[in-house]
Design a protein around this motif. Sequence first.
Motif, PDB file in Angstrom:
ATOM      1  N   ILE A 218      73.303 -17.533  12.270  1.00  0.00           N
ATOM      2  CA  ILE A 218      73.181 -19.260  11.823  1.00  0.00           C
ATOM      3  C   ILE A 218      74.581 -19.500  11.379  1.00  0.00           C
ATOM      4  O   ILE A 218      74.941 -20.534  11.910  1.00  0.00           O
ATOM      5  CB  ILE A 218      72.377 -18.320  10.624  1.00  0.00           C
ATOM      6  N   PRO A 219      75.712 -18.594  11.723  1.00  0.00           N
ATOM      7  CA  PRO A 219      77.091 -19.246  11.705  1.00  0.00           C
ATOM      8  C   PRO A 219      77.587 -20.470  13.267  1.00  0.00           C
ATOM      9  O   PRO A 219      77.940 -21.586  12.719  1.00  0.00           O
ATOM     10  CB  PRO A 219      78.269 -18.322  11.630  1.00  0.00           C
ATOM     11  N   GLY A 220      77.136 -20.202  14.195  1.00  0.00           N
ATOM     12  CA  GLY A 220      77.377 -20.316  15.465  1.00  0.00           C
ATOM     13  C   GLY A 220      76.649 -22.338  15.142  1.00  0.00           C
ATOM     14  O   GLY A 220      77.299 -22.952  15.319  1.00  0.00           O
ATOM     15  N   VAL A 221      75.588 -21.823  14.611  1.00  0.00           N
ATOM     16  CA  VAL A 221      73.904 -22.898  14.084  1.00  0.00           C
ATOM     17  C   VAL A 221      74.698 -23.812  13.405  1.00  0.00           C
ATOM     18  O   VAL A 221      75.367 -25.681  14.045  1.00  0.00           O
ATOM     19  CB  VAL A 221      72.925 -22.598  13.842  1.00  0.00           C
ATOM     20  N   LEU A 222      75.465 -23.872  12.408  1.00  0.00           N
ATOM     21  CA  LEU A 222      75.685 -24.299  11.377  1.00  0.00           C
ATOM     22  C   LEU A 222      77.717 -24.725  11.699  1.00  0.00           C
ATOM     23  O   LEU A 222      77.746 -26.569  11.438  1.00  0.00           O
ATOM     24  CB  LEU A 222      76.088 -23.739  10.193  1.00  0.00           C
ATOM     25  N   LEU A 223      78.182 -24.571  12.610  1.00  0.00           N
ATOM     26  CA  LEU A 223      79.228 -24.845  13.614  1.00  0.00           C
ATOM     27  C   LEU A 223      79.112 -25.777  13.757  1.00  0.00           C
ATOM     28  O   LEU A 223      79.826 -27.042  13.513  1.00  0.00           O
ATOM     29  CB  LEU A 223      80.379 -23.613  14.129  1.00  0.00           C
ATOM     30  N   SER A 224      78.148 -25.602  14.666  1.00  0.00           N
ATOM     31  CA  SER A 224      77.704 -26.850  15.545  1.00  0.00           C
ATOM     32  C   SER A 224      77.517 -28.003  15.420  1.00  0.00           C
ATOM     33  O   SER A 224      77.545 -28.783  15.949  1.00  0.00           O
ATOM     34  CB  SER A 224      76.912 -25.595  17.230  1.00  0.00           C
ATOM     35  N   VAL A 225      76.932 -28.001  14.382  1.00  0.00           N
ATOM     36  CA  VAL A 225      76.006 -29.071  13.502  1.00  0.00           C
ATOM     37  C   VAL A 225      77.747 -29.774  12.865  1.00  0.00           C
ATOM     38  O   VAL A 225      77.414 -31.291  13.282  1.00  0.00           O
ATOM     39  CB  VAL A 225      75.363 -29.202  12.693  1.00  0.00           C
ATOM     40  N   VAL A 226      78.019 -29.253  12.012  1.00  0.00           N
ATOM     41  CA  VAL A 226      79.032 -30.535  11.773  1.00  0.00           C
ATOM     42  C   VAL A 226      80.287 -30.855  12.453  1.00  0.00           C
ATOM     43  O   VAL A 226      80.538 -31.665  12.438  1.00  0.00           O
ATOM     44  CB  VAL A 226      79.526 -28.757  10.621  1.00  0.00           C
ATOM     45  N   GLY A 227      80.338 -29.791  13.841  1.00  0.00           N
ATOM     46  CA  GLY A 227      81.038 -30.550  14.682  1.00  0.00           C
ATOM     47  C   GLY A 227      81.179 -31.269  15.492  1.00  0.00           C
ATOM     48  O   GLY A 227      81.391 -32.546  15.661  1.00  0.00           O
ATOM     49  N   LEU A 228      79.539 -31.187  15.488  1.00  0.00           N
ATOM     50  CA  LEU A 228      79.110 -32.556  15.585  1.00  0.00           C
ATOM     51  C   LEU A 228      79.066 -33.920  15.329  1.00  0.00           C
ATOM     52  O   LEU A 228      79.634 -34.995  16.215  1.00  0.00           O
ATOM     53  CB  LEU A 228      77.971 -32.292  17.002  1.00  0.00           C
ATOM     54  N   VAL A 229      78.630 -33.546  14.106  1.00  0.00           N
ATOM     55  CA  VAL A 229      78.491 -34.929  13.554  1.00  0.00           C
ATOM     56  C   VAL A 229      79.870 -35.492  13.149  1.00  0.00           C
ATOM     57  O   VAL A 229      79.965 -36.766  12.857  1.00  0.00           O
ATOM     58  CB  VAL A 229      77.649 -34.378  12.089  1.00  0.00           C
ATOM     59  N   LEU A 230      81.032 -34.825  12.687  1.00  0.00           N
ATOM     60  CA  LEU A 230      82.159 -35.142  12.172  1.00  0.00           C
ATOM     61  C   LEU A 230      82.762 -35.614  13.753  1.00  0.00           C
ATOM     62  O   LEU A 230      83.079 -36.999  13.827  1.00  0.00           O
ATOM     63  CB  LEU A 230      82.722 -34.256  12.172  1.00  0.00           C
ATOM     64  N   LEU A 231      82.201 -35.532  15.215  1.00  0.00           N
ATOM     65  CA  LEU A 231      82.309 -36.076  16.289  1.00  0.00           C
ATOM     66  C   LEU A 231      82.713 -37.375  16.753  1.00  0.00           C
ATOM     67  O   LEU A 231      83.018 -38.566  16.832  1.00  0.00           O
ATOM     68  CB  LEU A 231      83.006 -35.148  17.433  1.00  0.00           C
ATOM     69  N   VAL A 249      89.244 -42.481  11.140  1.00  0.00           N
ATOM     70  CA  VAL A 249      88.122 -42.051  12.630  1.00  0.00           C
ATOM     71  C   VAL A 249      89.479 -41.159  13.169  1.00  0.00           C
ATOM     72  O   VAL A 249      88.429 -40.275  13.574  1.00  0.00           O
ATOM     73  CB  VAL A 249      88.547 -43.621  13.275  1.00  0.00           C
ATOM     74  N   LEU A 250      90.071 -41.222  13.218  1.00  0.00           N
ATOM     75  CA  LEU A 250      90.549 -40.029  13.801  1.00  0.00           C
ATOM     76  C   LEU A 250      90.609 -38.728  12.726  1.00  0.00           C
ATOM     77  O   LEU A 250      90.603 -37.894  12.931  1.00  0.00           O
ATOM     78  CB  LEU A 250      92.495 -39.902  13.066  1.00  0.00           C
ATOM     79  N   ALA A 251      90.572 -39.176  11.287  1.00  0.00           N
ATOM     80  CA  ALA A 251      89.954 -37.274  10.597  1.00  0.00           C
ATOM     81  C   ALA A 251      88.390 -37.171  10.989  1.00  0.00           C
ATOM     82  O   ALA A 251      88.483 -35.401  11.197  1.00  0.00           O
ATOM     83  CB  ALA A 251      90.441 -37.883   8.719  1.00  0.00           C
ATOM     84  N   PRO A 252      87.712 -37.417  11.335  1.00  0.00           N
ATOM     85  CA  PRO A 252      86.544 -36.859  11.366  1.00  0.00           C
ATOM     86  C   PRO A 252      86.436 -36.977  12.742  1.00  0.00           C
ATOM     87  O   PRO A 252      85.899 -35.463  13.040  1.00  0.00           O
ATOM     88  CB  PRO A 252      85.569 -37.817  11.530  1.00  0.00           C
ATOM     89  N   VAL A 253      87.138 -37.354  13.603  1.00  0.00           N
ATOM     90  CA  VAL A 253      87.426 -37.162  15.324  1.00  0.00           C
ATOM     91  C   VAL A 253      87.602 -35.453  15.264  1.00  0.00           C
ATOM     92  O   VAL A 253      87.312 -34.395  16.201  1.00  0.00           O
ATOM     93  CB  VAL A 253      87.878 -38.035  15.878  1.00  0.00           C
TER      94      VAL A 253
END
Length: 544
Positions: A218-231, A249-253
Amino acid sequence: MSQPSTAPAVPAGPRVPEAVHRRRWAVLGVLMLSLLIVVLDNSILNVAVKTIAAPAPTGIGATQSELEWSINSYTLVFAGLLFTSGLLGDRLGRKKVLLFGITVFGIGSALAALSGSPGELIAYRAVMGLGAAFVMPATLAVLMNVFERDEQPKAIGIWAGSVGLAIAIGPITGGILLEHFWWGSIFLVNVPVVILALALMLWLVPDSRDPNPGRVDIPGVLLSVVGLVLLVYGIIRGGELASFTDVTVLAPVLGGVAVLAVFVLHERRSDHPAIDMSYFKKPAFSAAVAAIALVFFALMGVTFFSAFYLQSVRGYSALESGLLILPLAVAQMVFAPRARLVVERFGARAVCTAGMVLVALGLAAFALFDATTPVWALEVVFFLQGAGMAHIMPPVTVSIMQALPREKAGSGSAINNTFRQVGGALGVAVLGSVLSSTYRGEIEGHLGGVPAALRDTAGESIEATLAIASKLGPSGQDLVAPAYTAFLDAMHVTALASAAIGLAGAVVVAVFLPGRGADAPTAPGQAPVPGPATDQSQAPTPAG
């Protein structure tokens, strides 16, 4: 033919029960139907973007950014949850996961059809992505468990060919629906197909699972979702502002990149990772997933702007646009099921490299298109792109799926589809941003006659410029020609960027995929056995 098992305790020989083996082709048909509606929905959406962007009652007045998010909300939820859905399929049973996913997809489709605003559409598309996340990996995992290893390349080729069928049916179906019904019909059409698929799944599809599953990460899934959405959010924001140096732009990327780095570290240290990072130590396996990501990165971005080119610049209707894209789908349907025969003769490296080069050339050809390019030239380019895709997807999918033990088919399918969807999502975001920022830079000098309050909106996309031009009456006609020119210039830049990504993929597969007759990577837990590509104990060069 030798058929050693991945587990020493299991005797050599066919592992698929005879009752399942006899109906394997019927099962494949059901899996293709499930895959078809998931892929068809996105291909329908591509021809409907112009209609959805129109003001009510024709559409819902979606902006360029909202159109991108109507695609990315689906793909990001899909990609983020593929890890969990693949593991749950292995743990709870792939049939149960497939039934759950197709039901959620149907509910999301009905809700999307009734959306009253772009925000609602984005939210309900995310629900559809949730359902699709449980459908896509399950179809490939079930396939791997109803076909013996020597038939898997042929079955995967047909499975991949069904994507071409969906690409063909989607735009044409979408065009017919948009000509006779309201825009929401493109989603509502999924519901009866979902009901049929559910009935056939309950009747034909056998259940299978991993006898020794791990815990869900579950932690891995949450990290991947948050990372991709921000990027991806940061990249889309950059396109909206025509600047990639703004703090919004820079902050979320940068935040997305940091979270994804933590995700990789977590996966390497976890005793129950969502993705077993040891697979990526094998160059052929890594090259296969990289090829999927890169080719969909390039193609999804082009698919997004080609709808505007065909409809806004060339003046074709949604149905006519769907028919024009037909050669791309026909080429996939014709060549994908036969790709294994070409691989047997020339090897995965040569075939996939040639396919990537063909796709890159097709993308580069868009840089030569203008408002008067002959239709036959468009058709030739679309056909060549489809032929290239048909010689990439089946071989690399076979490489990925046969690198893992059969019990981990859900995990393998999750890896395959995650990189495909992430590549596609980033392609829409990055190339959509390139298109948007280039267009804005070109058109801004022509907006002097537009009221100050409307200039920012008018510079967002060709549809926005043309909509405001029509509102201004005769004085707005001076904007039409510059809008076409600005869009074509932006399309040319974006096409060349896409072609560069395609060529990068060609280099990756040329260097790292195994050549003809070379031993391919062995799945963890399997003993490497020298021999032909069809040897059951190793992950072969995809040959069939």
